[in-house]
Design an enzyme around this catalytic site. Structure first.
Site, PDB file in Angstrom:
ATOM      1  N   ASP A 111       1.012  -1.175   0.120  1.00  0.00           N
ATOM      2  CA  ASP A 111       0.030  -0.104   0.070  1.00  0.00           C
ATOM      3  C   ASP A 111       0.769   1.249  -0.049  1.00  0.00           C
ATOM      4  OD1 ASP A 111      -2.371  -1.253   0.250  1.00  0.00           O
ATOM      5  OD2 ASP A 111      -2.397  -1.484   2.417  1.00  0.00           O
ATOM      6  N   ASP A 129      -7.104  -1.367  -4.517  1.00  0.00           N
ATOM      7  CA  ASP A 129      -8.192  -1.017  -3.560  1.00  0.00           C
ATOM      8  C   ASP A 129      -9.186   0.033  -4.225  1.00  0.00           C
ATOM      9  OD1 ASP A 129      -6.787  -2.712  -1.744  1.00  0.00           O
ATOM     10  OD2 ASP A 129      -6.048  -1.052  -0.812  1.00  0.00           O
TER      11      ASP A 129
END
Length: 147
Positions: A111, A129
């Site tokens: 991330d 995401d």
């Protein structure tokens, strides 16, 4: 649908590779309220199960594979008129594949997008995401509007 999924998958993986290779410090300011901050998530959304003993990796791999199969079977039942549903499924599928490859290859998801307002920071996320969230929202809207 599959071509969109492959594009999302490729963009997700390329951005993750670039960020890991280029982000020598843990964080880089991009614009006000947006940093690139490298993070490794062994859990799910919002860090759920991040601290578990390792079983969660296999659980999330299994979930991603099952969801991918459901989406592929679902898409086969669609007609050309269902183009927005196909777009939504392509976004979700591509995002699922992006995070799935991370879990298989690395045992965690990379991330890096850190959105914040003042001192409040949202959970760090990635392109996969974003695609999953947009695809899920489109599916919800489409489901509500479909007779």
């Amino acid at each position: 649908m599959l071509s969109l999924a492959l594009i999302v998958f490729a963009v997700d993986q390329i951005t993750k590779l670039l960020v890991v290779a280029m982000l020598h410090t843990n964080s880089a300011a991009i614009i006000p309220s947006l940093n690139f901050t490298l993070g490794y998530n062994k859990g799910a959304a919002f860090g759920i199960l991040d601290a578990a003993s390792g079983w969660q990796r296999w659980f999330f791999i299994a979930i991603a594979i099952i969801i991918s199969l459901i989406i592929i079977l679902w898409s086969k039942k669609l007609t050309p008129r269902d183009k927005w549903e196909q777009v939504a499924l392509g976004l979700v599928l591509g995002g699922a594949w992006g995070n799935l490859l991370d879990r298989i290859r690395l045992s965690y998801v990379v991330d890096f997008i850190d959105f914040y307002i003042g001192t409040w920071h949202w959970y760090t996320f990635n392109v996969a995401d974003i695609a999953i969230c947009i695809g899920a929202a489109l599916l919800a809207v489409y489901g509500l509007r479909k007779p």
